[in-house]
Design an enzyme around this catalytic site. Structure first.
Site, PDB file in Angstrom:
ATOM      1  N   HIS A  65       0.861  -1.186   0.000  1.00 24.20           N
ATOM      2  CA  HIS A  65       0.000   0.000   0.000  1.00 24.20           C
ATOM      3  C   HIS A  65       0.895   1.234   0.000  1.00 24.20           C
ATOM      4  CE1 HIS A  65      -2.818   2.979   1.722  1.00 24.20           C
ATOM      5  NE2 HIS A  65      -3.810   2.171   1.403  1.00 24.20           N
TER       6      HIS A  65
ATOM      7  N   ASP B 271       2.960  -5.022   8.312  1.00 28.23           N
ATOM      8  CA  ASP B 271       1.707  -4.281   8.142  1.00 28.23           C
ATOM      9  C   ASP B 271       0.547  -5.265   8.244  1.00 28.23           C
ATOM     10  OD1 ASP B 271      -0.520  -2.909   7.282  1.00 28.23           O
ATOM     11  OD2 ASP B 271       0.337  -2.250   5.381  1.00 28.23           O
TER      12      ASP B 271
ATOM     13  N   GLN C 152      -4.609  -5.434   6.736  1.00 24.10           N
ATOM     14  CA  GLN C 152      -5.543  -6.290   6.017  1.00 24.10           C
ATOM     15  C   GLN C 152      -5.617  -7.703   6.575  1.00 24.10           C
ATOM     16  OE1 GLN C 152      -7.668  -5.400   3.661  1.00 24.10           O
ATOM     17  NE2 GLN C 152      -6.946  -3.287   3.623  1.00 24.10           N
TER      18      GLN C 152
ATOM     19  N   LYS D 192     -10.437  -1.358  10.153  1.00 17.79           N
ATOM     20  CA  LYS D 192     -10.349  -2.556   9.328  1.00 17.79           C
ATOM     21  C   LYS D 192     -10.834  -3.795  10.074  1.00 17.79           C
ATOM     22  CE  LYS D 192      -7.838  -0.446   6.029  1.00 17.79           C
ATOM     23  NZ  LYS D 192      -8.295  -0.189   4.659  1.00 17.79           N
TER      24      LYS D 192
ATOM     25  N   CYS E 267      -4.933   2.631  -3.666  1.00 15.57           N
ATOM     26  CA  CYS E 267      -3.706   3.138  -3.019  1.00 15.57           C
ATOM     27  C   CYS E 267      -2.584   2.109  -3.098  1.00 15.57           C
ATOM     28  CB  CYS E 267      -3.976   3.533  -1.566  1.00 15.57           C
ATOM     29  SG  CYS E 267      -5.040   4.967  -1.388  1.00 15.57           S
TER      30      CYS E 267
END
Length: 635
Positions: free
Chosen positions: A348, A425, A428, A451, A589
């Protein structure tokens, strides 16, 4: 039995009332003698779908084929129906009052719902929340919830006996999930289909270290495990009752943001109504309540990701701020000219731009690990990048654009062997699979609350204690200091050192409520259900002529990026919106990874546990109509 719409129609079976089935006295009010009702008549009298109807229909079909009625199984199904309650409009509906969108937060349930329940909600049925209906879920027991293909829109078009030709369903298209699809649908015909992908697809990515294997539907009763009922869970999300363009909202934009359960909404409201105060710096009652709520949420985050201590958890605005915090503190302190940062091609923009800025300021270089044509990281090439010059590796656990699940634990180990620190990260991944930061061994782990069914504007940064203590302060102000003079300032230790000023207290509390909600359902239960839904959606969408998936890695989470021949992404998104279906269309993005596949934009449906196969059917049918009309305005 002679009932015209019976699932046992055509069989020469004796009249079996409930008394013949040996059912116990269920003690339901105002129903009289239940023995006068036949089980099939009870099912037939219920409007719409009942969660147990699929199981009952399966018994009926087996009876039609074998001539033998499984009395014990049908008895158990009927008992479950009584235990769970009947849909609104059924003559057997109990009059008990259930909470509106029953909250799963014990705090919100005790403090908020009693007053909220005084308002009648005409949309709600008398069916309780998923958690109240399933004690095994509420108690945290492991649920193995394999999807039931009978209870789907597409299954209604399939034969009720014999083998399903999956090759006919896929029309010869490549499907990376054919092994899971075979297991999910219980078909023996897959080997004879025209699917060209390998038949030995990988096991669930979230069960790779488990001895548990997924059996086929033919090997397991549809009710052999406590059920995961998405339709019951949907009752906890008030926005899912919204109408868009006169159609029920279908929220397939979960990779952008998830919807919020009533438990989270209630918890935030309760904070503002009963606890609102600044934290840590007062002796009055509300300050104590607010502090307890805020720090309690920190403990919930710690538990959810299995961090060793609450001091490892820093509240931030979200993933983007967390990455920037690391770049501006640890990065500025430790990177010099000639050093290197490694990221992946999947990232991202939030995991690209801060590192570009840091390289421009320090003279360091940014290196990118490539991916293969399915969208998975090429580990051999990644290994070649891990030289002694690499000081930091930062990559995503799940791609927001493709859904690829990276081999995070292995990549972290490889980076550590090269002497590099690792930021993972989890924006997600956190809502789709179990997170254990100690097992992963990442130095940093970041995610956003919105999220994972929590509020916007809140997230968390996990850091190993030795790494956080080595980082300089980022922003200065109140709350992060121990002592201030005009000559010097003494800072608090982490996490307070990185939480300058008045933080987003209420939404931190809301994040805690969201994670507690997920804990009540069980993240492993969610992962299994979503994987089955992803398999189903993949097969169904391949029926659409001209549809091409972008990102077909064997290990995927609930993202289905695609392009459609003859249509721009925004045209497809607008057409689906007219049907009440929310998908993301654009570059997400993540422009570099889309350009790796030769496209600037895709259409991206993304799934969550409150989505259903029936919703997938609606989307697929909309796409079929769109392509059949050969024009964007033809839907």
């Amino acid at each position: 039995m002679t009932t015209s719409n019976s699932f046992l129609t055509g069989t020469n079976l004796p009249n079996l009332g409930l008394s013949n089935l040996g059912l116990p006295n269920l003690g339901l009010p105002n129903l009289g003698d239940l023995s006068s009702f036949e089980p099939e008549a009870i099912l037939a009298a219920m409007p719409g779908e009942h969660p147990r109807a699929a199981a009952a229909l399966a018994v009926g079909r087996q009876t039609s084929q074998t001539g033998t009625l499984d009395v014990a199984e049908l008895s158990r199904i009927v008992n479950e129906i009584y235990a769970e309650g009947f849909p609104a409009g059924s003559p057997f509906t109990q009059k008990n009052e259930f909470p509106t969108n029953a909250s799963l937060s014990h705090i919100a349930t005790a403090a908020v719902l009693p007053s909220a329940n005084t308002v009648d909600d005409p949309v709600q049925t008398s069916t309780p929340s998923m958690i109240s209906a399933l004690p095994s879920v509420a108690s945290g027991a492991t649920n193995l919830a394999f999807a039931d293909p009978i209870n789907t829109g597409y299954a209604n078009q399939w034969p009720t006996s014999g083998n399903l030709d999956i090759g006919q369903l896929l029309a010869g298209s490549d499907d990376p999930y054919q092994a899971e699809l075979k297991s999910l649908l219980g078909s023996d015909s897959l080997a004879n289909s025209s699917i060209t992908a390998a038949s030995n697809a990988a096991p669930y990515y979230f069960l790779q270290d488990s001895s548990l294997k997924q059996p086929s539907v033919s090997q397991v009763s549809v009710t052999a495990h406590p059920p995961f009922d998405a339709n019951l869970l949907r009752k906890d999300f008030p926005i899912l009752r919204e109408l868009v363009n006169g159609r029920p909202l279908i929220w397939f934009d979960n990779a952008a943001t998830t919807q919020k359960p009533q438990a989270v909404i209630d918890r935030i409201s309760y904070f503002y109504e009963n606890e609102n105060s600044n934290i840590h710096r007062a002796a009055h009652e509300l300050a104590a309540r607010a502090t307890d709520a805020y720090e309690g949420a920190r403990e919930t985050v710690r538990r959810f990701i299995n961090a060793p201590a609450v001091d490892n958890i820093v509240f931030v605005r979200g993933t983007t701020e967390a990455i920037n915090l690391v770049a501006k503190t640890w990065g500025k302190k430790h990177l010099r000219e000639g050093d290197e940062i490694v990221i992946s091609h999947l990232e991202h923009h939030a995991n690209i731009v801060p590192w570009q800025q840091l390289c421009q300021e320090t003279g360091a270089k940014l290196k990118v690990a490539p991916v293969d044509d399915s969208g998975q990281v090429l580990l051999a090439e990644y290994q070649q990048l891990l030289t002694s010059r690499v000081k930091l590796v930062s990559f995503t656990q799940v791609s927001n654009a493709l859904g690829t699940v990276t081999p995070a634990a292995e990549m972290i180990q490889m980076a550590h062997r090269a002497g590099a620190k690792v930021l993972l990260d989890g924006a997600q991944s956190v809502s789709h699979m179990r997170t254990d930061v100690q097992a992963l061994d990442a130095d940093f782990f970041v995610f956003s609350g919105h999220k994972v069914f929590g509020p916007t504007g809140i997230g968390a940064l996990y850091g190993k204690p030795e790494v956080l203590n080595d980082m300089p302060a980022w922003q200065g102000g109140g709350n992060m200091i121990q002592d201030v003079t005009f000559d010097t300032t003494v800072y608090h230790d982490a996490p307070a050192k990185f939480e300058a000023g008045t933080g987003n207290i209420a939404d931190a509390v809301g994040l805690g409520a969201a994670l507690e909600y997920v804990e009540c359902i069980g993240i492993d239960n969610i992962a299994r259900y979503e994987h089955d839904l992803l398999v189903y959606a993949t097969a169904a969408m391949l029926k659409v002529s001209g549809l091409h998936f972008v990102g077909t890695a064997r290990e995927k989470a609930s993202v289905l990026s695609f392009r459609l021949d003859g249509f721009k992404s925004e045209e497809v998104g607008a057409a689906l919106n007219r049907e009440g279906i929310a998908v993301r269309s654009g570059h997400h993005c993540a422009q570099p990874i889309l350009r790796r596949f030769g496209v600037e934009t895709t259409v991206r449906p993304s799934l969550a546990f409150y989505n259903t196969q029936a919703e997938v059917d609606v989307m697929v049918n909309a796409l079929l109509r769109l392509t059949s009309n050969k024009a964007p305005g033809g839907l």
